[in-house]
Design a protein around this motif. Structure first.
Motif, mmCIF file in Angstrom:
data_model
loop_
_atom_site.group_PDB
_atom_site.id
_atom_site.type_symbol
_atom_site.label_atom_id
_atom_site.label_comp_id
_atom_site.label_asym_id
_atom_site.label_seq_id
_atom_site.Cartn_x
_atom_site.Cartn_y
_atom_site.Cartn_z
ATOM 1 N N LEU B 4 -10.227 -37.475 -73.017
ATOM 2 C CA LEU B 4 -12.060 -36.926 -73.482
ATOM 3 C C LEU B 4 -12.792 -36.833 -73.129
ATOM 4 C CD1 LEU B 4 -11.448 -38.152 -77.085
ATOM 5 C CD2 LEU B 4 -9.666 -35.948 -75.836
ATOM 6 N N THR B 5 -14.194 -35.333 -72.494
ATOM 7 C CA THR B 5 -15.045 -35.059 -71.844
ATOM 8 C C THR B 5 -16.009 -34.888 -73.258
ATOM 9 O OG1 THR B 5 -13.521 -34.512 -69.868
ATOM 10 C CG2 THR B 5 -16.426 -33.698 -70.242
ATOM 11 N N GLN B 6 -16.888 -36.325 -72.404
ATOM 12 C CA GLN B 6 -18.374 -35.792 -73.553
ATOM 13 C C GLN B 6 -19.321 -35.390 -72.241
ATOM 14 O OE1 GLN B 6 -16.646 -38.730 -76.131
ATOM 15 N NE2 GLN B 6 -19.257 -38.327 -76.157
ATOM 16 N N PRO B 7 -20.388 -34.952 -72.563
ATOM 17 C CA PRO B 7 -21.596 -34.600 -72.115
ATOM 18 C C PRO B 7 -21.781 -35.748 -71.826
ATOM 19 C CG PRO B 7 -21.985 -33.813 -74.150
ATOM 20 C CD PRO B 7 -21.005 -34.291 -74.474
ATOM 21 N N PRO B 8 -22.964 -36.841 -70.675
ATOM 22 C CA PRO B 8 -23.804 -38.556 -70.666
ATOM 23 C C PRO B 8 -24.315 -38.406 -70.948
ATOM 24 C CG PRO B 8 -23.213 -37.292 -68.077
ATOM 25 C CD PRO B 8 -22.529 -36.228 -69.185
ATOM 26 N N SER B 9 -25.294 -37.415 -71.288
ATOM 27 C CA SER B 9 -26.639 -37.069 -72.053
ATOM 28 C C SER B 9 -26.623 -36.378 -73.234
ATOM 29 C CB SER B 9 -26.837 -38.550 -71.063
ATOM 30 O OG SER B 9 -27.820 -37.428 -70.248
ATOM 31 N N VAL B 10 -27.415 -36.727 -73.760
ATOM 32 C CA VAL B 10 -28.346 -35.503 -74.937
ATOM 33 C C VAL B 10 -29.570 -35.608 -75.295
ATOM 34 C CG1 VAL B 10 -26.227 -34.468 -75.687
ATOM 35 C CG2 VAL B 10 -27.330 -35.856 -76.698
ATOM 36 N N ILE B 20 -22.410 -32.865 -79.798
ATOM 37 C CA ILE B 20 -22.199 -33.777 -79.501
ATOM 38 C C ILE B 20 -20.975 -32.343 -78.652
ATOM 39 C CG2 ILE B 20 -21.541 -35.557 -78.106
ATOM 40 C CD1 ILE B 20 -23.876 -37.008 -79.589
ATOM 41 N N SER B 21 -20.258 -32.269 -77.282
ATOM 42 C CA SER B 21 -19.151 -32.260 -77.303
ATOM 43 C C SER B 21 -18.361 -33.050 -77.073
ATOM 44 C CB SER B 21 -18.903 -30.707 -76.809
ATOM 45 O OG SER B 21 -19.630 -31.225 -75.795
ATOM 46 N N CYS B 22 -16.938 -32.594 -77.719
ATOM 47 C CA CYS B 22 -15.766 -33.431 -76.990
ATOM 48 C C CYS B 22 -14.850 -32.499 -76.647
ATOM 49 C CB CYS B 22 -15.085 -34.517 -78.153
ATOM 50 S SG CYS B 22 -14.338 -35.916 -77.333
ATOM 51 N N SER B 23 -14.751 -32.279 -75.680
ATOM 52 C CA SER B 23 -13.142 -31.318 -75.007
ATOM 53 C C SER B 23 -12.272 -32.610 -74.449
ATOM 54 C CB SER B 23 -13.538 -30.417 -74.286
ATOM 55 O OG SER B 23 -12.740 -29.697 -73.129
ATOM 56 N N ASP B 75 -22.686 -32.890 -85.043
ATOM 57 C CA ASP B 75 -23.552 -32.683 -85.041
ATOM 58 C C ASP B 75 -24.682 -33.734 -85.363
ATOM 59 O OD1 ASP B 75 -23.282 -29.350 -85.704
ATOM 60 O OD2 ASP B 75 -23.982 -29.828 -84.085
ATOM 61 N N ILE B 76 -25.569 -33.480 -84.541
ATOM 62 C CA ILE B 76 -26.823 -34.516 -85.989
ATOM 63 C C ILE B 76 -28.407 -34.127 -85.757
ATOM 64 C CG2 ILE B 76 -28.269 -36.663 -86.115
ATOM 65 C CD1 ILE B 76 -26.305 -38.064 -83.371
#
Lengths: 120, 110
Positions: B4-10, B20-23, B75-76
């Motif tokens: 599962l791929t997430q962006p390293p940081s936001v 935050i996405s989770c692909s 979402d936060i």
């Protein structure tokens, strides 16, 4: 209240085995699955496997086949995880976690974690 | 490498919203419920969202989750300093036959 209390930190030499415990309380042990997740330093969460306290059935992530064994003791509501043939890549914090009901597919309570350091 | 791929940081300013996405794929997110966890460094993960969008008791409404196809989103809103942590998605993978976690996303409050 639900609690998962893990055994303490361990230091092991390469090739050795480690056995961690996770004592649970505050819920019916046989109505939940117990899982193990690890986290190497600075890395993400890695799923290891699970144990079913009712019948002792287990399911391990393929990466750990042949090297891991998870067991449960219903008399003390404790789950154990033994990992053999340790290498430096097994240095990590190991967490136990509860799946609140069969088929829930999420982990609602976690142990505090136990650091295993593998070093010669 | 995570399934599962997430962006390293936001990051975002206090009071703002982050997503935050989770692909994943049809064998994991596309086929089962997604959960989200918050982990403050040095502590155990904490369940934030389960069954794609449900919040355990005690989790503020500022945290919300959704799933569409083979992707999920956390979402936060109303970002607070205490939200600085690492966030992980998780689901069951039918091809691997075990649970998988996302690569993790570090949230920074500016």
């Amino acid at each position: 209240q639900v609690q998962l209390v893990q055994s303490g930190a361990e230091v092991k030499k390469p090739g050795a085995s480690v056995k961690l415990s996770c004592k649970t309380s505050g819920f019916t042990f046989t109505m939940s699955y117990l899982h193990w997740v690890r986290q190497a330093p600075g890395q993400g969460l890695e799923y290891m496997g699970m144990a079913n306290p009712i019948n002792g059935d287990t399911n391990y992530a393929q990466k750990f086949y042949g090297r891991v064994r998870m067991t449960t003791d219903t008399s003390t509501s404790t789950v154990y995880m033994e990992l053999r043939s340790l290498t430096s890549k097994d240095t990590a914090v190991y967490f136990c976690a509860r799946e609140p009901a069969v088929g829930a597919k999420y982990f609602d309570f976690w142990g505090q974690g136990a650091l295993v350091t593998v070093s010669s | 490498q995570s399934v599962l791929t997430q962006p390293p940081s936001v990051s975002a300013a206090s009071g703002q919203k982050v997503t935050i996405s989770c692909s994943g794929s049809s064998s994991n997110i596309g086929n089962d419920y997604v959960s989200w966890y918050q982990q403050v460094p040095g502590t155990a993960p904490k369940l934030l969202i389960y069954d794609n969008s449900k919040r355990p008791s005690g989790i503020p409404e500022r945290f919300s989750g959704s799933r569409s196809g083979s992707s999920a989103t956390l979402d936060i809103s109303g970002l607070q300093a205490g939200d600085e942590a690492d966030y992980y998605c998780e689901t069951w993978d039918t091809s691997l036959n075990f649970y998988v976690f996302g690569s993790g996303t570090k949230v920074t409050v500016l």
